[in-house]
Design a protein around this motif. Structure first.
Motif, PDB file in Angstrom:
ATOM      1  N   VAL A   1      66.043 107.458 -15.265  1.00 42.31           N
ATOM      2  CA  VAL A   1      67.361 108.088 -15.332  1.00 42.31           C
ATOM      3  C   VAL A   1      67.609 109.107 -14.215  1.00 42.31           C
ATOM      4  N   PRO A   2      66.642 109.994 -13.877  1.00 40.72           N
ATOM      5  CA  PRO A   2      66.908 110.893 -12.742  1.00 40.72           C
ATOM      6  C   PRO A   2      67.223 110.141 -11.457  1.00 40.72           C
ATOM      7  N   THR A   3      66.536 109.035 -11.214  1.00 41.14           N
ATOM      8  CA  THR A   3      66.808 108.231 -10.020  1.00 41.14           C
ATOM      9  C   THR A   3      68.189 107.600 -10.086  1.00 41.14           C
TER      10      THR A   3
ATOM     11  N   ASN B   1      63.070 102.955 -19.453  1.00 39.73           N
ATOM     12  CA  ASN B   1      62.182 102.048 -18.739  1.00 39.73           C
ATOM     13  C   ASN B   1      61.896 100.781 -19.542  1.00 39.73           C
ATOM     14  N   TYR B   2      61.819 100.912 -20.879  1.00 38.43           N
ATOM     15  CA  TYR B   2      61.587  99.722 -21.704  1.00 38.43           C
ATOM     16  C   TYR B   2      62.707  98.710 -21.520  1.00 38.43           C
ATOM     17  N   ALA B   3      63.951  99.184 -21.518  1.00 41.13           N
ATOM     18  CA  ALA B   3      65.084  98.281 -21.345  1.00 41.13           C
ATOM     19  C   ALA B   3      65.139  97.719 -19.925  1.00 41.13           C
ATOM     20  N   ILE B   4      64.791  98.554 -18.940  1.00 43.62           N
ATOM     21  CA  ILE B   4      64.764  98.086 -17.551  1.00 43.62           C
ATOM     22  C   ILE B   4      63.741  96.969 -17.394  1.00 43.62           C
ATOM     23  N   GLN B   5      62.556  97.190 -17.934  1.00 41.19           N
ATOM     24  CA  GLN B   5      61.509  96.172 -17.841  1.00 41.19           C
ATOM     25  C   GLN B   5      61.858  94.944 -18.678  1.00 41.19           C
ATOM     26  N   GLY B   6      62.513  95.186 -19.825  1.00 38.02           N
ATOM     27  CA  GLY B   6      62.794  94.095 -20.750  1.00 38.02           C
ATOM     28  C   GLY B   6      63.899  93.162 -20.320  1.00 38.02           C
TER      29      GLY B   6
ATOM     30  N   SER C   1      64.766  96.085  -9.880  1.00 38.79           N
ATOM     31  CA  SER C   1      63.349  95.983  -9.511  1.00 38.79           C
ATOM     32  C   SER C   1      62.824  97.300  -8.959  1.00 38.79           C
ATOM     33  N   MET C   2      63.674  98.050  -8.252  1.00 36.89           N
ATOM     34  CA  MET C   2      63.270  99.371  -7.764  1.00 36.89           C
ATOM     35  C   MET C   2      63.044 100.339  -8.916  1.00 36.89           C
ATOM     36  N   LEU C   3      63.934 100.332  -9.884  1.00 33.05           N
ATOM     37  CA  LEU C   3      63.787 101.216 -11.041  1.00 33.05           C
ATOM     38  C   LEU C   3      62.520 100.897 -11.823  1.00 33.05           C
ATOM     39  N   ALA C   4      62.172  99.611 -11.898  1.00 34.05           N
ATOM     40  CA  ALA C   4      60.989  99.193 -12.650  1.00 34.05           C
ATOM     41  C   ALA C   4      59.696  99.661 -12.016  1.00 34.05           C
TER      42      ALA C   4
END
Length: 538
Positions: free
Chosen positions: A305-307, A50-55, A294-297
Motif C-alpha cells: 500500500v505505501p508503494t 499482499n495476499y490479494a496481490i499474490q492471489g 508483478s512489481m507489487l508482488a
C-alpha cells in the motif's frame, strides 16, 4: 436508561453462573464502533493486501472481499442469535458449553475455548506486528540518493524492536486508560472517515501514473503466487478474512454492556455491515490506481500500500502524510484487540481452563480490568513474535493461524445449536432470525449430517474446514525455510498445549462454566422477561 438496565444485566449474568466484576459503561453505538475498529477495514485491508496481490490482483481484491463479507455476515448473524441467549464474556466458549449435551460439553467447550483464546491472542499479535511492518514500509516512501528506501536495509531486530514498542503501547492504553477507551474508539471512527476520504480523493484526483479502466478493475486476474489459478484465488481470500474474522471477538465485551443480549447482537451485525461497505469504498479507488502487479508482488516487506500511494501521488512527503491515518488506525485496532483478548483470557481462566488460572482470573481493584490476563497475552505475543527472526514471512503465520482459530471457535456453538439442538435455544432469545437463521447457519458451517450428529462439532466442512489448510499454505510456491508459512507450527503448538493441559489437569478437574453447578442444584436455568439469560435444554 443507562443505570436502569444495569441491575437487570447483572442479575441475568448471575443466572448464567457469574458475579458481575466489570463496569458496564458501553452503549450500543460504542459497541458497534468497537466492532468496526476490531476489523479496522482500511488498515486491515492495507496490511494484508499482499495476499490479494499474490492471489490474483484486482479481481481477488474486489470479488474476494464481497464473497468473504457475505460469508462473514452469515457467520456473525449466527453468532448474534446465540449471543442474545448467552451474553457472557466467555463468548463462544460459554455458548458451546451451555448448548452441548452433558456427555460431550466438557470436550466441546474445551476445544472451542482454546481455539477462541488462541485466535484472540494471535490476531492481536498479527495486528501489532503488521503495524510495525507497515510503519517500516511507510518510511521507505522516502528514498536516498540511489532511490532506495531509507528503511530498506532494516535488520530483523530493528523491526522487532518497533513491534515491541507498539505492543507495549497497545497494552498500556487499555490497562491504564480503560475509562477513556470508548472515547478513543469514537475518535477512531471519525479519524478513519476523514483520513481515508483524504487518501481516496487524493489518489484518484492526482493519479500520477493514470487510472485503470473499469473492465480491468473488475475482470483482470493476474495471479503471482505460482499456485494453480483457483487455489491462488483462494489463498488471496485471507486478505478479506483477516479483518472480518475479528468481528466476533466483541462478544467478549458482553459484561461491560448495559443490555448485552440486545446491544451485542446488534453490534455484531452492524459492525459487519459497516465494514463491508467501508471495505468496498476503500478498495475500489485503490484498484483504479494500482501500478504493475508483478512489481507489487516483489516487495520484500509484503506491504504494497505505501508503494501504491507513492505511485499515485508521486510525492514522498505527501504519500507519508496520507499513510499516517492508517498507522493511527492500526494502533487503535491493536488497543481494541488487546481489550477483547484480555476479557477472553480472563473469562476462560475463571473457569479454571488455563494453567495458573487463579492468577489470570483476578480483576485489578484499582483499574477495574483483568490486568494479569492482559499481561499474559502480551508475554505470549512477544514470545511468538520471535518467529520473525527465523522467517521473513512470520506475519503469514500470525494472521493465518488467527483466522483459523477464530473460524473454528465460531463454528462450534453454531454447529451445536444447529445439529444437536435444532436451534431450539435460539428461539428463546430476542434475535431469532427464523428461516433466515437456518440459511446463515448452513453457510457458516456448510455441513451435511454425518452418521451421528455429534460428529458435526469437530468435522464441519465448507468455509470452516477450508480455512485450516488454506491459511496454512505459503503465499507463494517454491517454499524455503525462510518463506514457509509457520501458521501450522503455531496451530499445532496451541493444540499440544491444550491437549497436554487437558490430560494433566482438565480431564479430572475441569467442569466448565458455573452453569453446570447451577443446573446440578436447580435442574435448569430460566430466562427472564428480556431473554437476558439462557439454559441448555437440547
Amino acid at each position: 436508561m443507562d443505570k436502569s438496565h444495569k441491575p437487570n444485566a447483572d442479575s441475568s449474568l448471575e443466572a448464567l453462573g457469574y458475579t458481575a466484576e466489570l463496569s458496564r459503561n458501553r452503549s450500543t453505538w460504542q459497541v458497534i464502533f468497537m466492532c468496526f475498529i476490531l476489523a479496522s477495514v482500511p488498515y486491515g485491508l492495507s496490511t494484508t493486501m499482499n495476499y490479494a496481490i499474490q492471489g490474483g490482483g484486482s479481481v481477488c481484491m474486489i470479488w474476494g472481499w464481497i464473497l468473504v463479507s457475505l460469508i462473514m455476515l452469515c457467520v456473525c448473524s449466527s453468532l448474534a442469535e446465540i449471543t442474545a441467549v448467552f451474553p457472557t464474556a466467555g463468548g463462544v466458549y460459554y455458548q458451546t458449553f451451555a448448548l452441548s449435551p452433558p456427555w460431550c460439553r466438557r470436550v466441546t467447550s474445551w476445544i472451542c475455548g482454546w481455539s477462541y483464546l488462541a485466535g484472540n491472542v494471535t490476531i492481536t499479535l498479527a495486528v501489532n506486528f503488521a503495524t510495525a511492518l507497515f510503519l517500516v514500509e511507510s518510511l521507505n516512501v522516502f528514498k536516498n540518493a540511489n532511490g532506495v528506501g531509507i528503511a530498506e536495509n532494516f535488520q530483523a531486530w530493528q523491526t522487532f524492536l518497533i513491534f515491541i514498542a507498539i505492543t507495549l503501547l497497545t497494552h498500556a492504553v487499555p490497562a491504564y486508560a480503560n475509562k477513556w477507551l470508548t472515547h478513543i474508539e469514537t475518535f477512531a471512527i471519525f479519524w478513519t472517515l476523514v483520513g481515508v476520504t483524504a487518501i481516496l480523493i487524493t489518489i484518484l484526483v492526482v493519479a500520477r501514473n493514470g487510472r485503470r479502466s473499469g473492465e480491468w478493475v473488475f475482470t483482470s486476474f493476474e495471479p503471482q503466487s505460482g499456485w494453480p489459478d483457483g487455489w491462488s484465488f483462494c489463498i488471496g481470500l485471507l486478505h478479506a478474512a483477516y479483518g472480518l474474522s475479528a468481528s466476533g471477538m466483541v462478544t467478549s465485551m458482553c459484561e461491560e454492556v448495559r443490555r448485552p443480549a440486545i446491544q451485542v447482537p446488534r453490534a455484531i451485525i452492524g459492525g459487519v455491515l459497516l465494514n463491508m461497505f467501508a471495505g468496498l469504498a476503500f478498495l475500489l479507488p485503490i484498484a483504479f490506481v494500482l501500478p504493475d502487479i508483478s512489481m507489487l508482488a516483489q516487495i520484500a516487506s509484503a506491504q504494497p500500500v505505501p508503494t501504491i500511494i507513492l505511485s499515485a501521488t508521486g510525492n514522498s512527503a505527501g504519500a507519508f502524510c496520507l499513510l499516517i491515518p492508517l498507522l493511527v488506525l492500526g494502533i487503535t485496532c491493536g488497543i481494541c484487540c488487546v481489550t477483547a483478548t484480555s476479557r477472553c483470557t480472563w473469562a476462560f481462566a475463571r473457569d479454571g481452563a488455563i494453567p495458573g488460572s487463579g492468577w489470570w482470573k483476578k480483576v485489578d481493584e484499582r483499574w477495574g480490568i483483568p490486568l494479569n490476563a492482559m499481561a499474559l497475552g502480551m508475554v505470549v505475543e512477544i514470545i511468538l513474535g520471535c518467529i520473525y527472526f527465523g522467517s521473513s514471512t512470520a506475519f503469514n503465520a500470525f494472521s493465518g493461524v488467527g483466522v483459523i482459530f477464530l473460524t473454528l471457535s465460531y463454528a462450534c456453538p453454531v454447529a451445536v445449536s444447529m445439529f444437536l439442538c435444532g436451534r431450539k435455544e435460539v428461539k428463546a432469545g430476542n434475535f431469532d432470525l427464523g428461516p433466515l437463521g437456518w440459511f446463515c447457519n448452513v453457510v457458516c458451517i456448510c455441513e451435511f449430517p454425518q452418521s451421528h450428529p455429534s460428529y458435526t462439532v469437530l468435522t464441519s466442512t465448507g468455509w470452516s474446514l477450508l480455512a485450516l489448510p488454506l491459511f496454512c499454505f505459503p503465499t507463494n510456491a517454491g517454499v524455503t525455510l525462510e518463506t514457509m508459512n509457520y501458521a501450522v507450527v503455531v496451530f499445532v503448538g496451541f493444540l499440544l498445549i491444550s491437549a497436554v493441559w487437558y490430560g494433566v489437569w482438565g480431564r479430572k478437574n475441569y467442569v466448565g462454566p458455573a452453569l453446570e453447578s447451577l443446573e446440578g442444584r436447580n435442574g435448569s436455568l430460566s430466562h427472564d422477561n428480556d431473554s437476558e439469560a439462557g439454559s441448555s435444554k437440547c
